[in-house]
Design an enzyme around this catalytic site. Structure first.
Site, PDB file in Angstrom:
ATOM      1  CB  ALA A 250       1.826  -0.640  -0.621  1.00 20.77           C
ATOM      2  CB  ALA A 251      -2.569   0.656   3.220  1.00 17.77           C
ATOM      3  N   GLY A 252      -0.337   2.871   3.062  1.00 15.08           N
ATOM      4  CA  GLY A 252       0.112   4.251   3.291  1.00 15.08           C
ATOM      5  C   GLY A 252       0.667   4.868   2.012  1.00 15.08           C
TER       6      GLY A 252
END
Ligand code: RIB
Length: 308
Positions: A250-252
């Site tokens: 979920a960094a993006g």
């Protein structure tokens, strides 16, 4: 601009197993730790945007099951407007099986369930949500026809569209022409352009090819190396912050949610990307998709500590 973000996209429940390394096909590895967390690229972006200070409306489809109930409760807790979320009696809520390795890398398989029933017709019923948005933010875990319809509607209404083309798939030039900011990672930029992307020089070439296809601004996210912006003003790399990654899941999504809010609150593009880089850096230091999304005060204090 008042910070109003409309997110259209997917919602999942993530089943996470932390493992020493990602198992190869046919391999069984022991010693994992199991946990669940709310996820789904659309929902992650919505939660990240809400915590970063946006007024967020989220449109998705959830099954009429326990996963859907829990997800909805989570969005309420984050102050997200859920009035256009549809509960689908014909399909289960989306689920993702995620391996997270010791170095923070992951591998994900999604059972989309109700997400794939989110239709262009659903959007027609939610047009008022689009009318009041400063920015529309989307990804690709729902039917492509729905993304295309939403982007075309926003384009007609002069509402900027940020599209995170994940998971990667080919996109038509008709769609790309309606996109204000496209935010692929390296492999997505490669798939969309056919240009092999191995470093930020290649990323610049791919980004320019995306501009030639009609995208106004391309931001290629380069993980720990930062984000490369290419627009009518040229090309520049906005460096990332050095952190120890625990889980890159979920960094993006966090990057995109924070980027949308920063822009909707009036930050200039490069400054908005720095804010989004900071949010994404914080997110990789924590386990889980939505549990890892930082609040605005955390992002600002992280940025100011690094400036001091
Ligand atoms: O981008 C991370 C997300 O991808 C996870 O939360 C998972 O649900 C999948 O959609």
């Amino acid at each position: 601009m008042s910070g109003k973000i409309l997110v259209i996209g997917s919602a999942n429940t993530d089943m996470i197993v932390q493992v020493p390394y990602i198992p190869r096909p046919g391999e069984t590895i022991l010693g994992g730790t199991f946990s669940t967390a709310p996820g789904g690229k659309g929902a992650n972006q919505a939660v990240a945007a809400a915590r970063a200070g946006g007024q967020v409306t989220f449109i998705t489809r959830l099954g009429k099951d326990m996963f859907g109930d829990n997800a909805l409760q989570g969005y309420h807790n984050d102050g997200i407007d859920t009035s256009h979320i549809i509960r689908d009696a014909t399909a289960p809520s989306g689920v993702a099986m995620i391996y997270v390795a010791k170095d923070g890398e992951n591998s994900i398989a999604v059972a989309s369930g109700a997400n794939m029933n989110l239709s262009p017709g659903d959007l027609m019923k939610a047009e008022s949500a689009l009318d009041s948005a400063d920015i529309l933010l989307m990804q690709l875990e729902i039917p492509l026809a729905t993304v295309e319809t939403a982007a075309a509607m926003a384009y007609e209404k002069n509402i900027p569209v940020i599209l995170n083309p994940a998971p990667a798939q080919e996109l038509s030039e008709d769609l790309l022409k309606t996109i204000t900011i496209l935010t692929p990672n390296e492999s997505e930029a490669q798939l969309l352009t056919g240009i092999p992307v191995r470093n930020h020089i290649d990323a610049g070439k791919a980004a320019k090819a995306l501009l030639d296809k009609g995208v106004k601004t391309a931001i290629v996210t380069l993980g720990g190396r930062g984000a490369l912006i290419v627009d009518e003003n040229g090309e520049r790399l906005v460096k990332s912050f050095e952190v120890k990654a625990i889980d890159t899941t979920a960094a993006g999504d966090v990057f995109n949610g924070a980027l949308a809010v920063a822009l909707a609150l009036g930050k200039m593009l490069d400054e908005a990307v720095r804010f989004a880089n900071a949010a994404a850096a914080l997110s990789v230091t924590r386990l889980g998709a939505q549990p890892s999304a930082p609040h605005r005060n955390e992002i600002e204090s992280f940025q100011s500590k690094l400036k001091a």
